[in-house]
Design an enzyme around this catalytic site. Structure first.
Site, PDB file in Angstrom:
ATOM      1  N   LYS A 115       0.835  -1.212   0.000  1.00 19.13           N
ATOM      2  CA  LYS A 115       0.000   0.000   0.000  1.00 19.13           C
ATOM      3  C   LYS A 115       0.862   1.251   0.000  1.00 19.13           C
ATOM      4  O   LYS A 115       0.504   2.259  -0.608  1.00 19.13           O
ATOM      5  CB  LYS A 115      -0.940   0.021   1.204  1.00 19.13           C
ATOM      6  CG  LYS A 115      -1.973  -1.073   1.122  1.00 19.13           C
ATOM      7  CD  LYS A 115      -3.370  -0.549   1.276  1.00 19.13           C
ATOM      8  CE  LYS A 115      -4.335  -1.567   0.712  1.00 19.13           C
ATOM      9  NZ  LYS A 115      -5.598  -1.645   1.364  1.00 19.13           N
ATOM     10  N   LYS A 197      -3.596  -9.995  -7.234  1.00 15.82           N
ATOM     11  CA  LYS A 197      -4.834 -10.360  -6.540  1.00 15.82           C
ATOM     12  C   LYS A 197      -6.023  -9.585  -7.095  1.00 15.82           C
ATOM     13  O   LYS A 197      -5.878  -8.402  -7.419  1.00 15.82           O
ATOM     14  CB  LYS A 197      -4.620 -10.003  -5.065  1.00 15.82           C
ATOM     15  CG  LYS A 197      -5.595 -10.571  -4.111  1.00 15.82           C
ATOM     16  CD  LYS A 197      -5.346 -10.034  -2.703  1.00 15.82           C
ATOM     17  CE  LYS A 197      -5.727  -8.570  -2.568  1.00 15.82           C
ATOM     18  NZ  LYS A 197      -5.890  -8.078  -1.205  1.00 15.82           N
ATOM     19  N   LYS A 200     -10.619  -4.418  -5.439  1.00 17.42           N
ATOM     20  CA  LYS A 200     -11.542  -3.355  -5.844  1.00 17.42           C
ATOM     21  C   LYS A 200     -10.816  -2.266  -6.633  1.00 17.42           C
ATOM     22  O   LYS A 200     -11.384  -1.637  -7.496  1.00 17.42           O
ATOM     23  CB  LYS A 200     -12.222  -2.732  -4.629  1.00 17.42           C
ATOM     24  CG  LYS A 200     -11.997  -3.557  -3.382  1.00 17.42           C
ATOM     25  CD  LYS A 200     -12.784  -3.217  -2.178  1.00 17.42           C
ATOM     26  CE  LYS A 200     -12.176  -3.962  -0.985  1.00 17.42           C
ATOM     27  NZ  LYS A 200     -13.008  -4.340   0.069  1.00 17.42           N
TER      28      LYS A 200
HETATM   29  P1  TYM Z   1     -10.092  -6.658   2.845  1.00 21.57           P
HETATM   30  O1  TYM Z   1     -11.198  -5.711   3.103  1.00 21.57           O
HETATM   31  O2  TYM Z   1      -9.021  -6.251   1.894  1.00 21.57           O
HETATM   32  O3  TYM Z   1     -10.660  -8.039   2.327  1.00 21.57           O
HETATM   33  C1  TYM Z   1     -11.715  -8.681   3.001  1.00 21.57           C
HETATM   34  C2  TYM Z   1     -11.546 -10.178   3.040  1.00 21.57           C
HETATM   35  O4  TYM Z   1     -11.551 -10.738   1.724  1.00 21.57           O
HETATM   36  C3  TYM Z   1     -10.372 -11.466   1.477  1.00 21.57           C
HETATM   37  N1  TYM Z   1      -9.988 -11.202   0.085  1.00 21.57           N
HETATM   38  C4  TYM Z   1      -9.685 -12.163  -0.799  1.00 21.57           C
HETATM   39  N2  TYM Z   1      -9.670 -13.499  -0.700  1.00 21.57           N
HETATM   40  C5  TYM Z   1      -9.326 -14.214  -1.809  1.00 21.57           C
HETATM   41  N3  TYM Z   1      -8.996 -13.626  -2.986  1.00 21.57           N
HETATM   42  C6  TYM Z   1      -8.997 -12.287  -3.136  1.00 21.57           C
HETATM   43  N4  TYM Z   1      -8.696 -11.733  -4.292  1.00 21.57           N
HETATM   44  C7  TYM Z   1      -9.368 -11.487  -2.007  1.00 21.57           C
HETATM   45  N5  TYM Z   1      -9.482 -10.146  -1.809  1.00 21.57           N
HETATM   46  C8  TYM Z   1      -9.875  -9.997  -0.509  1.00 21.57           C
HETATM   47  C9  TYM Z   1      -9.347 -10.921   2.464  1.00 21.57           C
HETATM   48  O5  TYM Z   1      -8.351 -11.863   2.745  1.00 21.57           O
HETATM   49  C10 TYM Z   1     -10.224 -10.625   3.650  1.00 21.57           C
HETATM   50  O6  TYM Z   1     -10.443 -11.790   4.415  1.00 21.57           O
HETATM   51  N6  TYM Z   1      -7.407  -6.149   7.041  1.00 21.57           N
HETATM   52  C11 TYM Z   1      -8.567  -6.741   6.440  1.00 21.57           C
HETATM   53  C12 TYM Z   1      -9.863  -6.334   7.078  1.00 21.57           C
HETATM   54  C13 TYM Z   1      -9.905  -6.524   8.546  1.00 21.57           C
HETATM   55  C14 TYM Z   1     -10.055  -7.754   9.241  1.00 21.57           C
HETATM   56  C15 TYM Z   1     -10.063  -7.420  10.619  1.00 21.57           C
HETATM   57  C16 TYM Z   1     -10.180  -9.075   8.831  1.00 21.57           C
HETATM   58  C17 TYM Z   1      -9.829  -5.554   9.492  1.00 21.57           C
HETATM   59  N7  TYM Z   1      -9.930  -6.084  10.718  1.00 21.57           N
HETATM   60  C18 TYM Z   1     -10.174  -8.412  11.592  1.00 21.57           C
HETATM   61  C19 TYM Z   1     -10.297 -10.061   9.816  1.00 21.57           C
HETATM   62  C20 TYM Z   1     -10.297  -9.735  11.166  1.00 21.57           C
HETATM   63  C21 TYM Z   1      -8.603  -6.375   4.969  1.00 21.57           C
HETATM   64  O7  TYM Z   1      -7.991  -5.445   4.527  1.00 21.57           O
HETATM   65  O8  TYM Z   1      -9.445  -7.144   4.221  1.00 21.57           O
END
Ligand code: TYM
Length: 333
Positions: A115, A197, A200
């Site tokens: 990032k 990956k 969005k």
């Molecule tokens: P975020 O918002 O980027 O993504 C949300 C969840 O979706 C999964 N994910 C994917 N899995 C497979 N292939 C992909 N292309 C893909 N893109 C996203 C991510 O692994 C995630 O599980 N830091 C976290 C959000 C968060 C969180 C937490 C998660 C904040 N606090 C506490 C678990 C527990 C994040 O940026 O996810």
């Protein structure tokens, strides 16, 4: 039956539309696990602002994400569904944990490095300490299991390190969380750039499919998906990244194994394969989108869900925060 159920916590940032990647990597498992566990599913808006957001869009995305959580199958009467900024304990424990995480370990986080490279003009302190807020999210609820995609594994491991450090100094305070990563769908790649990956931010490149996309858009994205110069549908992630990614999506959408998919498309070429994957995703997402569109017409219901969720989450979070404040020596209010 009075044995305490194990606890799940997970969250997704409302920094854009929910993608097929987040669904297959995380949300699908949230739904699958929700009967067995005490579940806290959060819309982590405080994490979203580590990257600049348009305020009106953030508000819209947050509500839409809530509707999609429900339309994916999360029943708000059985799961605690809430918005992170409505429960101040997240920010409060986040600060405490900032003081128990090391500069060196935060510097090693892959997501921070990625990032920071992509937002060179806004490498803010929140982006750096993001994993401490995430650790607070998880540890506040005495979480046992964190269903996430592969990319979040490192953050859950850091959460364990922080919990272990705190527990060693002050005695047992936090439960030790485990990541729960699906066998298929843990890392869905972009359809146009299968080296990166699906996310969005790649929306404009056409490599991303979102849960609210219409069937025509979904089919267009799959027809344009990058494959390779061969013709054989075969699972080989090292050499056939695009095709293997499409196979993972198809497998996750239909429940078929890679061997079954290989024989289904033997001798048929990529054209027929891409159409079939597209159609399976259209059918997977259709009920989710339609139900979410209906829910979004009933704003009062959504408000009631997130208020109720925040109340339940606040109660659980306050118990842990009180314990932490006492242990570190803050005077009781
Ligand atoms: P975020 O918002 O980027 O993504 C949300 C969840 O979706 C999964 N994910 C994917 N899995 C497979 N292939 C992909 N292309 C893909 N893109 C996203 C991510 O692994 C995630 O599980 N830091 C976290 C959000 C968060 C969180 C937490 C998660 C904040 N606090 C506490 C678990 C527990 C994040 O940026 O996810």
């Amino acid at each position: 039956m009075d044995e305490k159920r194990k606890v799940i916590f997970s969250g997704i940032k409302p920094s854009g539309a929910l993608t097929l990647g987040s669904y297959l990597g995380a949300l699908k498992n949230w739904v699958a696990l929700s009967d067995e566990y005490e579940c806290y599913y959060c819309i982590v808006d405080m994490h979203a602002i580590t990257v600049r957001q348009d305020p009106a869009e953030l508000r819209r995305n947050t509500l839409s994400q809530l509707a999609q959580y429900i339309s994916c199958g999360l029943d708000p009467s059985k799961n605690v569904v809430f918005i992170q900024s409505h429960v101040p304990a997240h920010a409060e424990l986040g600060w405490v944990l900032d003081c128990y995480a090391m500069f060196g370990e935060l510097s090693r986080m892959t997501q921070f490095k990625d990032k920071a490279a992509k937002n060179a003009d806004n490498i803010n302190a929140g982006l750096f300490t993001y994993p401490c807020l995430m650790a607070a999210d998880i540890l506040l609820y005495q979480t046992n299991l964190v269903p996430v995609g592969e990319d979040q594994k490192q953050h859950v491991e850091l959460t364990r390190d922080i919990a272990h450090r705190f527990n060693t100094i002050y005695g047992d305070t936090f439960a030790m969380p485990e990541p729960y990563i699906p066998k298929v769908g843990a890392r869905i790649m972009s359809l146009t750039e299968p080296d990166s990956k699906m996310s969005k931010s790649e929306r404009d490149g056409g490599g991303c499919v979102c849960l609210m996309d219409k069937p025509d858009d979904i089919m267009r994205a799959f027809k344009r998906a990058v494959t390779d110069s061969e013709t054989e549908v075969r699972f080989d992630p090292a050499n056939k990244k695009g095709v293997s990614n499409l196979m993972s999506i198809y497998s996750a959408a239909t429940g078929r194994s890679y061997a079954e998919i290989e024989s289904e498309f033997a001798g048929k070429g990529y054209g027929a394969f891409k159409l079939a994957v597209g159609e399976s995703v259209v059918e997977l997402l259709r009920p989710i989108r339609e139900r979410a569109e209906d829910l979004l017409k009933n704003k009062d219901y959504l408000v009631q869900v997130y208020r109720d969720g925040a109340e339940k989450a606040s109660r659980a979070a306050a118990r842990t925060l009180r314990k932490v404040y006492k242990k570190i020596g803050f005077v009781e209010r």
